[in-house]
Design an enzyme around this catalytic site. Sequence first.
Site, PDB file in Angstrom:
ATOM      1  N   GLY A  91      55.494 102.386  70.872  1.00 19.22           N
ATOM      2  CA  GLY A  91      55.415 103.842  70.943  1.00 19.22           C
ATOM      3  C   GLY A  91      56.254 104.412  72.066  1.00 19.22           C
ATOM      4  N   SER A 173      58.386  96.785  69.585  1.00 26.28           N
ATOM      5  CA  SER A 173      59.046  97.932  70.195  1.00 26.28           C
ATOM      6  C   SER A 173      58.682  98.004  71.676  1.00 26.28           C
ATOM      7  CB  SER A 173      58.684  99.208  69.436  1.00 26.28           C
ATOM      8  OG  SER A 173      59.540 100.269  69.779  1.00 26.28           O
TER       9      SER A 173
END
Length: 477
Positions: A91, A173
């Site tokens: 995120g 990520s």
Amino acid sequence: MSFKGIRFGQPPTGLLRWAPPVSFVSDETHDTTVLSPSCIQQFAFATASLTEALFNNPPVAENEDCLFLNVWAPSPSSDTLKPVVFWIYGGSLAFGTASVPEYDGTSIASNQGIVVVSFNYRTNVFGFPGAPELPLDENNLGFLDQELALKWVQLNIQQFGGDPEQITIMGQSAGGFSVSGLVVRHPIDPPFRAAIIFSGASPDTIPSLTAFDAFDNFSTAVGCTQAPGPARLACLRAVSAADIRAYTNGPLSGSFEPLIDDVTTFDDNLERIRAGNAARVPLLAGNMQNDGTLFTVGETNLTAFLDTDGIGALVSAGLVRTLYPGENDTSVIADSFRDLVFLCPTSLWTEAFVQSGISTVFRYEYGAVFPDFQVFPNAGAWHSTELPELFGTFNASTATPDQVTLSETFQTAIANFIKNPNQTPAPNWPEYVPGGNTQTLARLAYNNNVDTQNFVQAVISDSQDTPCAVWNAFLDF
């Protein structure tokens, strides 16, 4: 079996806002049947609406009091302790939570016989404030939250049937970036035995000496106009979390990012790995075939794209086009983003690990494309679409038969690494050897190959890395 909403840290509120996390210890009975609220999230800037639609829909309840974790364990079948995977969500270190259905650990725990742990950590201004009032080594609070959660797992996971000696850290990520940090900052006796990085290997970074600007602007915007110091910090701790969220999700907010503190984050990651100054654990790392499409939706001007981060002053649009022959500028932009942010860092990391002799390495590129994931133009195998397959949380009502099969295949391969990280995760998946003389890069689920026996296609090890000859100048100092 599932245990949800287990508090591992005291509420980071009041005087503990912008303070290192404090362990929570209690002998009281707690309800572990409901997922906790998310930490406060930030969805800002031009892509906010798309990002929130993809990653926070329907919206998850948020609360500043958010340091909770979840445990999924297979039903007990023996006294043998199970391998553990410690999941760190992505995120951009701005949003994300362990409390979304996509990260439910039921499928992988029950099907694969492993214990799954997920947890919340602070993000955006709450987790990475960049505040001059705080000691430098107390600014990267989200990373400190991660360390505390991992410590909790080491101390307590045996009570859930997990083996504290068989912990694999896994992230995607920003979660993969977080795994990178854990690997580099634990060169001796790491609190894990293996690491998995999905689209998040961390290159070397340039420390910013002006990283306080976003926090200073935020302070002024919420009415705390004192000079940096104790009085301003006290003022800011009295501002409601709702007012802070309104600012960070508004049009004037800046980005809040980690500072180089030489404790949690370094500016010489690759040199540390090459010198053997990193956790000596097996590594599985890779990226998506179309990791860049999500981040470049609507961008068609290559020169403007390169100028955004100042790269255009050093690399011309004409040169970049030669790296991607036959592509239009929209595709060149997306692939440039993929390579600069995800593919080339993974190439550098896996090469450094192998050349240092640190441990076993498996490298992949994931190429599965399914109709129900094509939710924006030219999406392809876009950033994060491997996760529903891994967790088995894909939409059963829209999934194709191949999608269902791949979920089982991919989940099993990753679980095989978690169970025995020194052995090949799947048939035909070789240990990675960098260079152009070996075929050890595993291309996963290309050309509708989704069965265990064919979903790995081993190709020339550096076959995807040609553009890195240019991009590595920005990644490896």
